[in-house]
Design a protein around this motif. Structure first.
Motif, mmCIF file in Angstrom:
data_model
loop_
_atom_site.group_PDB
_atom_site.id
_atom_site.type_symbol
_atom_site.label_atom_id
_atom_site.label_comp_id
_atom_site.label_asym_id
_atom_site.label_seq_id
_atom_site.Cartn_x
_atom_site.Cartn_y
_atom_site.Cartn_z
ATOM 1 N N ALA A 101 18.245 -15.754 -9.306
ATOM 2 C CA ALA A 101 18.405 -16.505 -7.488
ATOM 3 C C ALA A 101 18.204 -18.163 -8.103
ATOM 4 O O ALA A 101 19.345 -18.608 -7.476
ATOM 5 N N GLU A 102 17.936 -18.519 -8.494
ATOM 6 C CA GLU A 102 17.370 -19.978 -9.655
ATOM 7 C C GLU A 102 18.330 -20.009 -10.527
ATOM 8 O O GLU A 102 19.619 -20.955 -9.937
ATOM 9 N N ALA A 103 19.177 -18.844 -10.873
ATOM 10 C CA ALA A 103 20.384 -19.176 -11.437
ATOM 11 C C ALA A 103 21.864 -19.715 -11.024
ATOM 12 O O ALA A 103 22.487 -19.991 -10.940
ATOM 13 N N ALA A 104 21.929 -17.921 -9.746
ATOM 14 C CA ALA A 104 22.585 -18.232 -9.549
ATOM 15 C C ALA A 104 23.208 -19.885 -7.645
ATOM 16 O O ALA A 104 23.739 -19.778 -7.898
ATOM 17 N N SER A 105 21.664 -20.260 -7.724
ATOM 18 C CA SER A 105 21.642 -21.472 -6.921
ATOM 19 C C SER A 105 22.931 -23.025 -7.887
ATOM 20 O O SER A 105 22.755 -23.384 -7.504
ATOM 21 N N LEU A 106 22.758 -22.135 -9.262
ATOM 22 C CA LEU A 106 23.432 -23.538 -9.967
ATOM 23 C C LEU A 106 24.981 -23.004 -10.877
ATOM 24 O O LEU A 106 25.688 -23.898 -10.253
ATOM 25 N N ALA A 107 25.418 -21.854 -10.704
ATOM 26 C CA ALA A 107 26.928 -21.124 -10.579
ATOM 27 C C ALA A 107 26.413 -20.026 -10.427
ATOM 28 O O ALA A 107 26.329 -18.686 -10.934
ATOM 29 N N THR A 108 27.113 -19.902 -9.289
ATOM 30 C CA THR A 108 27.287 -18.145 -9.095
ATOM 31 C C THR A 108 28.207 -17.582 -9.194
ATOM 32 O O THR A 108 29.187 -18.074 -10.504
ATOM 33 N N SER A 109 28.100 -16.074 -9.734
ATOM 34 C CA SER A 109 29.025 -14.981 -10.524
ATOM 35 C C SER A 109 29.220 -13.322 -10.215
ATOM 36 O O SER A 109 27.999 -13.226 -9.735
ATOM 37 N N THR A 110 30.070 -12.770 -9.943
ATOM 38 C CA THR A 110 30.079 -11.463 -9.778
ATOM 39 C C THR A 110 28.996 -10.721 -10.560
ATOM 40 O O THR A 110 28.221 -10.036 -9.901
ATOM 41 N N ALA A 111 29.584 -11.197 -11.955
ATOM 42 C CA ALA A 111 28.515 -10.070 -12.744
ATOM 43 C C ALA A 111 26.616 -10.511 -12.286
ATOM 44 O O ALA A 111 26.011 -9.399 -12.007
ATOM 45 N N LEU A 112 26.314 -11.964 -12.000
ATOM 46 C CA LEU A 112 24.966 -12.211 -12.092
ATOM 47 C C LEU A 112 25.321 -10.714 -10.231
ATOM 48 O O LEU A 112 23.328 -10.876 -10.257
ATOM 49 N N THR A 113 24.942 -11.797 -9.595
ATOM 50 C CA THR A 113 25.383 -10.919 -7.978
ATOM 51 C C THR A 113 24.878 -9.606 -8.614
ATOM 52 O O THR A 113 23.567 -8.533 -8.192
ATOM 53 N N ASP A 114 25.509 -8.744 -9.005
ATOM 54 C CA ASP A 114 25.373 -7.218 -9.291
ATOM 55 C C ASP A 114 23.920 -7.090 -10.059
ATOM 56 O O ASP A 114 22.880 -6.366 -10.005
ATOM 57 N N GLU A 115 23.779 -8.372 -10.796
ATOM 58 C CA GLU A 115 22.115 -7.557 -12.185
ATOM 59 C C GLU A 115 21.318 -8.206 -10.838
ATOM 60 O O GLU A 115 20.056 -7.153 -10.751
ATOM 61 N N LEU A 116 21.767 -9.194 -9.997
ATOM 62 C CA LEU A 116 20.661 -9.670 -8.879
ATOM 63 C C LEU A 116 19.982 -8.334 -8.060
ATOM 64 O O LEU A 116 19.068 -7.977 -7.673
ATOM 65 N N VAL A 117 20.958 -8.106 -6.858
ATOM 66 C CA VAL A 117 20.660 -6.467 -6.160
ATOM 67 C C VAL A 117 20.747 -5.002 -6.826
ATOM 68 O O VAL A 117 19.850 -5.275 -6.043
ATOM 69 N N SER A 118 20.891 -5.433 -8.223
ATOM 70 C CA SER A 118 20.092 -3.729 -8.649
ATOM 71 C C SER A 118 18.774 -4.097 -8.411
ATOM 72 O O SER A 118 18.336 -2.434 -8.087
ATOM 73 N N HIS A 119 18.057 -5.741 -8.125
ATOM 74 C CA HIS A 119 16.656 -4.996 -8.197
ATOM 75 C C HIS A 119 16.314 -4.752 -6.931
ATOM 76 O O HIS A 119 14.983 -3.494 -6.646
ATOM 77 N N GLY A 120 17.047 -4.471 -5.343
ATOM 78 C CA GLY A 120 16.299 -3.743 -4.408
ATOM 79 C C GLY A 120 16.326 -2.419 -5.202
ATOM 80 O O GLY A 120 14.995 -1.302 -4.643
ATOM 81 N N GLU A 121 17.212 -1.414 -5.709
ATOM 82 C CA GLU A 121 17.082 0.004 -5.715
ATOM 83 C C GLU A 121 16.021 0.631 -7.011
ATOM 84 O O GLU A 121 15.324 1.158 -6.503
ATOM 85 N N LEU A 122 16.169 -0.900 -7.827
ATOM 86 C CA LEU A 122 15.490 -0.614 -9.260
ATOM 87 C C LEU A 122 13.326 -1.054 -8.759
ATOM 88 O O LEU A 122 12.800 -0.157 -8.808
ATOM 89 N N MET A 123 13.358 -1.607 -6.839
ATOM 90 C CA MET A 123 12.301 -1.447 -7.063
ATOM 91 C C MET A 123 11.714 -0.107 -5.786
ATOM 92 O O MET A 123 10.832 -0.167 -5.971
ATOM 93 N N SER A 124 12.701 0.126 -5.224
ATOM 94 C CA SER A 124 12.407 0.954 -3.991
ATOM 95 C C SER A 124 12.055 2.199 -4.976
ATOM 96 O O SER A 124 11.619 4.003 -4.370
ATOM 97 N N THR A 125 12.650 2.951 -5.577
ATOM 98 C CA THR A 125 12.310 3.496 -6.770
ATOM 99 C C THR A 125 11.168 3.961 -7.347
ATOM 100 O O THR A 125 10.707 5.117 -7.687
ATOM 101 N N LEU A 126 11.080 2.678 -8.017
ATOM 102 C CA LEU A 126 9.637 2.260 -8.259
ATOM 103 C C LEU A 126 8.339 2.894 -7.303
ATOM 104 O O LEU A 126 7.127 4.008 -7.862
#
Ligand code: ASP
Ligand code: MG
Length: 451
Positions: A101-126
């Motif tokens: 999220a800190e990285a995104a505040s400096l420069a956003t990208s679609t690849a970064l967005t996907d990396e970031l949002v993937s954590h929702g599913e990684l946490m729920s499955t855990l």
């Protein structure tokens, strides 16, 4: 060893929203011994928070969102009998989120967005694996990115079905003999290993793709409504549940805005003829809707779908008169901008069309970019009308039946119908109305066609 009876069960965000919801979903999983693979969304609210973080927030805002995420997940962790087992792992994922999220505040990208949002599913499955283990159920966490190969269109990646089948066969199939597999919906990875997502609501699609890859006998989609209704019950309380519906009808409904299924979900199910069941994890006994190949006596009118926020683009060009190639040119420009067209009507010198705006994870959702408008304007006069609503009537043999027009439009005389599409598909009739009239139109039509 292969399981001819493998069932894939997918649980949406509300079904894994908190500790109690997760336990209800666990009950549903355990009630059917044929469920071998469980696909999960992120806990409700998490993906939206992550998408916001990915848009690049300043520090204070960022901490608010991070705290909200932490709270949702820790409310679950703290209710486990042995929270310490996974606290470290959850902490590691939360730290990743903070850094990204800190990285995104400096420069956003679609690849970064996907990396970031993937954590929702990684946490729920855990968390879900831990809930099952507490109940003495042997369950293993599986990282779907190992097998869900996609292209690199971040935010709305397309799966490579052949590679998925091969990898699922090698890496997932053998695990089914060991124990229940818990894995993530929505996320995948491209050839270089970077995380991708299949578009908002994509977990349904994941479940269907896995169903196809594993030759499942059924895919169960557990959500917070007990099935598919003749229309959204929040708009029309008299809406009725549909017990059995054909793939084509359900696909039309999903495409035209019925929120129960992700629009692409049914493609793999149709291709490999796997029935899809939709039910509520809050009330599994209430039954649900079975989407399958054949239904008996399909009705002329099946359902109404409503999609808001539609933009109508009208292209007008005198040079279209008696000429050819104009449509090709327009579509060429749209294709170059990766824009797909939804509805279209034409006259001698003009074309009216609506653009597909359904679910990408990216923050800038309108496909109507300035560069697209500029390019179209060099070709013809362009007019844009916003805030329209698309109403789709889903049915069977609509284009072969007589009197459909009268039955539908006869009751709509007080409303301005802005555009009508009828005849291309025998499963639907669509039209646009001003956004503010949409609910009234749906209520009136539902009353007339279904009550
Ligand atoms: N969590 C993702 C979303 O909210 C995927 C899903 O729920 O299907 O879009
Ligand atoms: Mg969902």
């Amino acid at each position: 060893m292969s399981y001819p009876q493998t069932v894939i069960a997918k649980f949406g965000g509300t079904s894994v929203a908190d500790y109690d919801a997760m336990n209800r979903s666990a009950d549903v999983v355990l009630a059917d011994e044929n469920v071998r693979v469980v696909v999960l969304s992120a806990s409700a609210g998490i993906t939206n928070l992550l998408v916001a973080l990915a848009s690049g927030l300043e520090a204070t805002e960022r901490f608010v969102k991070l705290d909200a995420i932490r709270k949702i997940q820790y409310d679950i962790v703290e209710r486990l009998a042995n929270p310490q087992i996974i606290r470290e792992e959850v902490e590691r994922l939360l730290e990743n989120i903070t850094t990204l999220a800190e990285a995104a505040s400096l420069a956003t990208s679609t690849a970064l967005t996907d990396e970031l949002v993937s954590h929702g599913e990684l946490m729920s499955t855990l968390l879900f694996v831990e809930i099952l283990r507490e109940r003495k159920i042997d369950a293993q966490w599986f990282d779907i990115r190992k097998i869900m190969r996609t292209n690199d269109r971040f935010g709305r990646a397309e799966p490579d079905v052949a590679t998925l089948a091969e990898l699922a066969n090698q890496q997932l199939q053998p695990r089914l003999a060991q124990s229940l597999v818990i894995t993530q919906g929505f996320i995948g990875s491209e050839a270089k290993g970077r995380t991708t997502t299949l578009g908002r609501g994509g977990s349904d699609y994941t479940a269907a793709l896995l169903g196809e890859a594993l030759h499942a006998s059924r895919v169960d989609i557990w959500t917070d409504v007990p099935g598919i209704y003749t229309t959204d019950p929040r708009v029309v309380p008299a809406a009725k549940r549909i017990d059995k519906i054909a793939f084509e009808e359900a696909a039309e409904m999903a495409t035209f805005g019925a929120k129960v299924l992700h629009p692409a979900t049914l493609m793999p199910a149709v291709r490999s003829d796997i029935p899809v069941f939709v039910g509520s994890s809050k009330d599994p006994k209430a039954g649900g809707t079975l989407v399958c190949n054949k239904t008996e006596n399909p009705p002329l009118f099946r359902a109404l779908a409503l999609r808001r926020k539609q933009t109508l683009v009208t292209l007008n060009s005198l040079s279209m008169l008696h000429s050819h190639g104009f449509l090709a040119e327009v579509f060429n420009i749209l294709a170059q901008h990766n824009v797909s067209v939804d509805l279209i009507t034409t006259s001698e010198v003009s074309i009216a069309l609506t653009l597909d705006t359904t679910g990408s994870t990216s923050n800038s959702d309108s496909p109507l970019t300035t560069s697209l408008l500029t390019e179209l304007s060099s070709l013809c006069r362009v007019e844009v009308e916003e805030n329209l609503a698309l109403i789709a009537i889903i049915g069977n043999k609509l284009s072969q039946a007589c009197g459909v027009g009268k039955e539908v439009f006869g009751v709509l005389d007080p409303f301005n119908i802005r555009m009508i599409c009828y005849g291309a598909s025998s499963y639907n009739l669509c039209f646009l109305v001003p956004g503010d009239d949409a609910e009234k139109v749906v209520q009136k039509l539902h009353h007339n066609l279904f009550e």
